[in-house]
Design a protein around this motif. Sequence first.
Motif, PDB file in Angstrom:
ATOM      1  N   SER A  48       0.835  -1.212   0.000  1.00  0.00           N
ATOM      2  CA  SER A  48       0.000   0.000   0.000  1.00  0.00           C
ATOM      3  C   SER A  48       0.863   1.253   0.000  1.00  0.00           C
ATOM      4  O   SER A  48       0.547   2.244  -0.689  1.00  0.00           O
ATOM      5  N   LEU A  49       1.957   1.212   0.738  1.00  0.00           N
ATOM      6  CA  LEU A  49       2.866   2.356   0.798  1.00  0.00           C
ATOM      7  C   LEU A  49       3.462   2.648  -0.576  1.00  0.00           C
ATOM      8  O   LEU A  49       3.535   3.810  -1.008  1.00  0.00           O
ATOM      9  N   VAL A  50       3.855   1.598  -1.290  1.00  0.00           N
ATOM     10  CA  VAL A  50       4.434   1.760  -2.630  1.00  0.00           C
ATOM     11  C   VAL A  50       3.404   2.350  -3.594  1.00  0.00           C
ATOM     12  O   VAL A  50       3.736   3.198  -4.442  1.00  0.00           O
ATOM     13  N   GLU A  51       2.151   1.926  -3.480  1.00  0.00           N
ATOM     14  CA  GLU A  51       1.090   2.486  -4.327  1.00  0.00           C
ATOM     15  C   GLU A  51       0.922   3.985  -4.073  1.00  0.00           C
ATOM     16  O   GLU A  51       0.758   4.771  -5.014  1.00  0.00           O
ATOM     17  N   ILE A  52       0.975   4.366  -2.801  1.00  0.00           N
ATOM     18  CA  ILE A  52       0.877   5.791  -2.467  1.00  0.00           C
ATOM     19  C   ILE A  52       2.059   6.556  -3.053  1.00  0.00           C
ATOM     20  O   ILE A  52       1.904   7.629  -3.645  1.00  0.00           O
TER      21      ILE A  52
END
Length: 234
Positions: free
Chosen positions: A29-33
């Motif tokens: 999720s962090l990478v998507e953000i």
Amino acid sequence: MKHIIFHILLTLSTFNCYCQTMTQNEVTSLVEIFNNKTANNIELTLIENKAELNWHDIKTILHVRNKLDIPKTIDSTSIKKPIQLTKNRQAGPIYFKYNFEPATSVETNFRANKYGNVFMTLKFSTLDTINITSQLNDFSCVHRTLDSSPHTVQWFGDTYISILLNPIKTADTIQFKVQGITISGKFVRKDQKPIHKEYSKDLRKDLRQAFETFFSQASFKLNDNNNLVLEKAM
């Protein structure tokens, strides 16, 4: 003694509550953000002996140099001496210093691996050549005129810097620890003379040191727009 042990265990327990490695889903999720909200606002400019990291509106200066290029911090007893290999040949650590012609990254992207780490990759244009005026600094053990004299190194091709980061979350912020760094591209001397075999290795080490210093002092926080904002820098 029991009281001391209890105090240590309590301290470690408290630390673990506020500082812990992120789960794989959290990292994904962090990478998507990062890629959807943040990456377009991150760029790196190599200039002189520095790297200017722009994260949204915050600019941080990273010094690209070996720690032995800062005389005031040197403990002379820690400087390694050259090793005599043969009568006329010595070996020992060498340290380059760099002067970059300005070059700015054109793309930033993030990628998670299966171990819960994040690759942050800063790409430069494949059409450009990064020129680096280079020479050995005064604390290198072995000096050859070929390497001690200023010379231009050209860095070109599939040129990028990729930093492997371990994300760690605290109560309300995220921090990163540098686990490794890769630099890609070809290095040749403009004068066509043989480049020192340690050149790219030394540059990679000095870039890693620069990013380690930055990330050890930086913390990030998600804002209301779901952007990961740099809250604290060097």
